[in-house]
Design a protein around this motif. Structure first.
Motif: not given
Length: 283
Positions: A106-113, A6-11, A154-155, A129-135
């Motif tokens: 202060k930090a929050l990991d938003i999850g591997k997904k 996905n990153m390669t396509r976007r780049f 996409e976000g 926003l999240t990139w392709t997770e539509h959340t």
């Protein structure tokens, strides 16, 4: 592997747009702070806005910066990355950082997904926003998640005008205006420059009635009239990007604009950059 593809396509998609964008801007390659006017501008040619560097601060090079802002005197940053990502050594995070030292407070990991993208704060509520997770994640000021909203696009970038949330999806020329309470889409505004639609609109910041946006993979920040979608000015930060590449060859593209409405200070940085800059834009 999915995140890498996905990153390669976007780049590579962005590279094509960057070349087109640069050609339309007719950049003469000068290295001074003020971008020169084109030789034969169109009647509606975009104004070139100069800038000056006021101060330089350290920035965490593990932060693949997707969103940057100042709220009530504190700096916040949203970063991208997941467990299979090649662009960040850490997961996607929501951060509060110290402007002067670059250290994380202060930090929050938003999850591997999830691959984190733009952030904004409105009425003591944080949106990410999240990139392709539509959340879209919504937090209180202690980084406690209080709700989620679905996102149909996409976000990429996110900001607000004091009443509405304003988002970009990068793959179109659109800015999307949302109700902050329900994330209901209120209106869509296409963005054009010199009569041509532009995309790869990335990180956003609302400053004195205008939306400022990084154009992905380019050194340009554009100033957008949100009512018409017209780009009314552009800032070429090639000087800063060239310096960054000399300081740290592993640094990525410019991305990150923050405005402190109380002090009128503006900050810019980039993905995995070692430095954050306080800058002043011209008129």
């Amino acid at each position: 592997m999915g995140a890498y593809l996905n990153m390669t396509r976007r780049f590579y998609s962005a590279l094509i747009v960057a070349a087109t964008f640069a050609a339309s801007c007719n950049n003469n390659g000068n290295n001074d702070n003020t971008t020169p006017e084109v030789d034969a501008p169109k009647a509606n040619a975009v104004k070139n806005i100069g800038f000056s560097i006021i101060k330089t601060y350290p920035h965490d090079t593990t932060s693949y910066t997707q969103g940057l802002l100042v709220y009530k005197g504190k700096m916040y940053e949203g970063t991208g990355g997941d467990d299979s990502s090649v662009v960040s050594s850490k997961l996607s995070r929501l951060l509060e950082t110290d402007v002067t030292t670059g250290k994380t407070l202060k930090a929050l990991d938003i999850g591997k997904k999830y691959f984190g993208e733009g952030i904004t704060i409105l009425n003591d509520t944080i949106y990410q926003l999240t990139w392709t997770e539509h959340t879209v994640f919504v937090y209180d000021m202690n980084f406690k998640k209080i709700k989620e909203f679905p996102l149909n696009t996409e976000g990429w970038g996110l900001t607000n005008n004091g009443k509405e949330l304003i988002a970009s999806d990068g793959v179109t020329s659109n800015l999307y205006f949302y109700d902050p309470h329900t994330f209901q889409l209120l209106r869509t505004q296409s963005v054009s420059m010199n009569g041509d639609l532009i995309n790869n609109i990335n990180e956003l910041e609302f400053i004195d009635g205008f939306v400022y946006a990084n154009i992905y993979t380019t050194p340009y920040i554009v100033k957008i009239d949100p009512a018409s979608g017209q780009v009314v000015g552009r800032i070429d930060i090639t000087q800063i990007w060239d310096r960054i590449k000399q300081v740290d060859p592993d640094a990525d593209v410019p991305n990150g604009i923050a405005y402190d409405p109380d002090t009128k200070k503006i900050y810019v940085t980039g993905k995995k950059w070692p430095e954050l800059y306080e800058v002043q834009f011209g008129n």
